[in-house]
Design an enzyme around this catalytic site. Structure first.
Site, short mmCIF file in Angstrom:
data_model
loop_
_atom_site.label_atom_id
_atom_site.label_comp_id
_atom_site.label_asym_id
_atom_site.label_seq_id
_atom_site.Cartn_x
_atom_site.Cartn_y
_atom_site.Cartn_z
N MET A 1 -4.64 2.11 1.22
CA MET A 1 -4.32 1.02 2.14
C MET A 1 -5.57 0.55 2.89
SD MET A 1 -1.09 0.65 1.57
CE MET A 1 -0.42 -0.29 2.94
N GLN A 53 -6.44 9.23 8.06
CA GLN A 53 -6.66 9.64 6.67
C GLN A 53 -8.15 9.57 6.37
OE1 GLN A 53 -5.46 7.67 2.58
NE2 GLN A 53 -3.75 8.86 3.39
N CYS A 83 -6.80 8.54 -4.07
CA CYS A 83 -7.28 7.18 -4.31
C CYS A 83 -8.12 7.12 -5.59
CB CYS A 83 -8.09 6.69 -3.11
SG CYS A 83 -8.66 4.99 -3.29
N LYS A 122 -3.14 14.58 0.80
CA LYS A 122 -2.42 13.64 -0.08
C LYS A 122 -3.04 13.72 -1.46
CE LYS A 122 -0.67 8.88 -0.23
NZ LYS A 122 -1.17 8.32 -1.50
N ASN A 194 5.63 10.14 -2.34
CA ASN A 194 5.08 8.79 -2.30
C ASN A 194 5.05 8.24 -3.72
OD1 ASN A 194 1.83 7.44 -2.30
ND2 ASN A 194 3.50 6.49 -1.19
N GLY A 195 5.17 6.91 -3.82
CA GLY A 195 5.04 6.26 -5.12
C GLY A 195 6.31 5.60 -5.59
N GLY A 196 6.28 4.29 -5.77
CA GLY A 196 7.40 3.56 -6.35
C GLY A 196 8.61 3.41 -5.46
N GLY A 216 4.01 2.70 1.25
CA GLY A 216 2.72 2.04 1.43
C GLY A 216 2.84 0.54 1.29
N ARG A 217 2.43 0.05 0.14
CA ARG A 217 2.39 -1.40 -0.05
C ARG A 217 3.76 -2.05 0.01
NH1 ARG A 217 -2.09 0.62 -1.57
NH2 ARG A 217 -4.00 -0.62 -1.60
#
Length: 315
Positions: A1, A53, A83, A122, A194-196, A216-217
């Site tokens: 992010m 982070q 990342c 993470k 996290n994810g999707g 997140g996004r």
């Protein structure tokens, strides 16, 4: 992010979700030590609980950055091992660290020794074609042994060759079952998934298997989902988008008085009416007007009125 979840974004998200834990954009340890700390680390008191982070792979530098974060009042320091960008790989941090569990363990141990606040990690499931659950679990175990208080699992691999960072968030298949298994085998370890995850239903479905979810996004592009999830989790009454937006006014006006241009805040508000009648008008007014000299809260009111008018015509 990176370049997204700055302090203005986080103040807005805190209004939407009072009970969420907010995370900063990733900041390299060197930047924390040598850069403009007010710009990189400054935050509003409303943002707590708030985690910084960090990126990096030097234990001593990460320990120094963690101490600075604690001194600034952060509630948690999170080491990013997920990342996949080229810039991150070139600096030997982010997802490429998944293949260096011992080094990451040294980093975590140094950070834990330096601060009294929780140090968390993470990570991804692996890198490129890695398909070994035991290696993933071993990576996590090494960080817990070093003192990590929690792990956030982005439940897909990072492909370091051939995919852009955006594609790395979409192309490698999701494997939530690895995170479920990790939690089942280590019930004392807090595991966040996290994810999707883009909807309240998807997020809530995971809570039968893990301790929490990280958005997140999806939350950035459709921030009202944070408020919907807050209400679903806490039983708090739902509030309208307009009512929540009005809570931003004191903060916006204080920042304008301090000399900040409106565009730096409104760029984080554009998704508030995502998928709603009139949402395009809301975005258009803010996008076209916020950069103009003298733009103030009246522009936000104008955007809301345009949204109302367009929604009424569509009804």
């Amino acid at each position: 992010m990176m370049d997204w979840t700055d302090t203005h974004c986080r103040v807005f998200h805190r209004i939407l979700a009072p009970g969420a834990r907010l995370y900063t954009e990733m900041v390299h340890a060197n930047a924390v030590i040598h850069g403009d700390r007010q710009r990189l680390l400054g935050f509003d008191a409303s943002e707590h609980p708030l985690a910084l982070q960090l990126g990096g792979s030097d234990p001593a530098l990460l320990a120094q950055a963690a101490r600075i974060a604690a001194d600034w009042g952060y509630d948690e320091v999170n080491l990013n091992c997920g990342c996949p960008s080229d810039r991150v790989q070139a600096g030997r941090f982010g997802a490429c660290l998944m293949r260096e569990p011992e080094l990451v363990g040294e980093c975590v141990a140094a950070m834990v020794a330096a601060v009294d606040i929780p140090v968390t990690v993470k990570c991804r499931l692996g890198v490129d074609q890695d398909n070994d659950y035991a290696a993933f679990a071993g990576f996590v175990d090494r960080q817990v042994q070093a003192g990590a208080a929690m792990v956030v699992v982005h439940a897909r691999n990072a492909w370091l060759q051939g995919l852009s960072p955006k594609e790395n968030r979409e192309v490698p298949p999701l494997r939530y079952d690895w995170a479920y298994r990790l939690k089942a085998e280590r019930p004392a370890l807090p595991v966040v998934l996290n994810g999707g995850l883009a909807t309240v239903e998807a997020a809530q479905a995971q809570l039968a298997h893990v301790d929490g979810v990280m958005l997140g996004r999806a939350a950035y592009h459709d921030p009202y989902v944070l408020h919907l999830l807050e209400a679903a989790q806490t039983g708090a009454p739902l509030r309208s988008r307009e009512e929540l937006l009005q809570q931003m006014r004191p903060y916006v006006e204080s920042q304008l008085q301090a000399g900040l241009a409106l565009k730096h805040i409104t760029r984080h508000l554009l998704g508030l009416y995502h998928g709603q009648p009139g949402g395009r008008g809301f975005r258009k007014v803010l996008s076209e007007g916020a950069h103009r000299p003298g733009a103030d809260w009246a522009l936000v009111e104008q955007a809301v009125q345009v949204t109302r008018d367009q929604a009424e015509r569509a009804a």
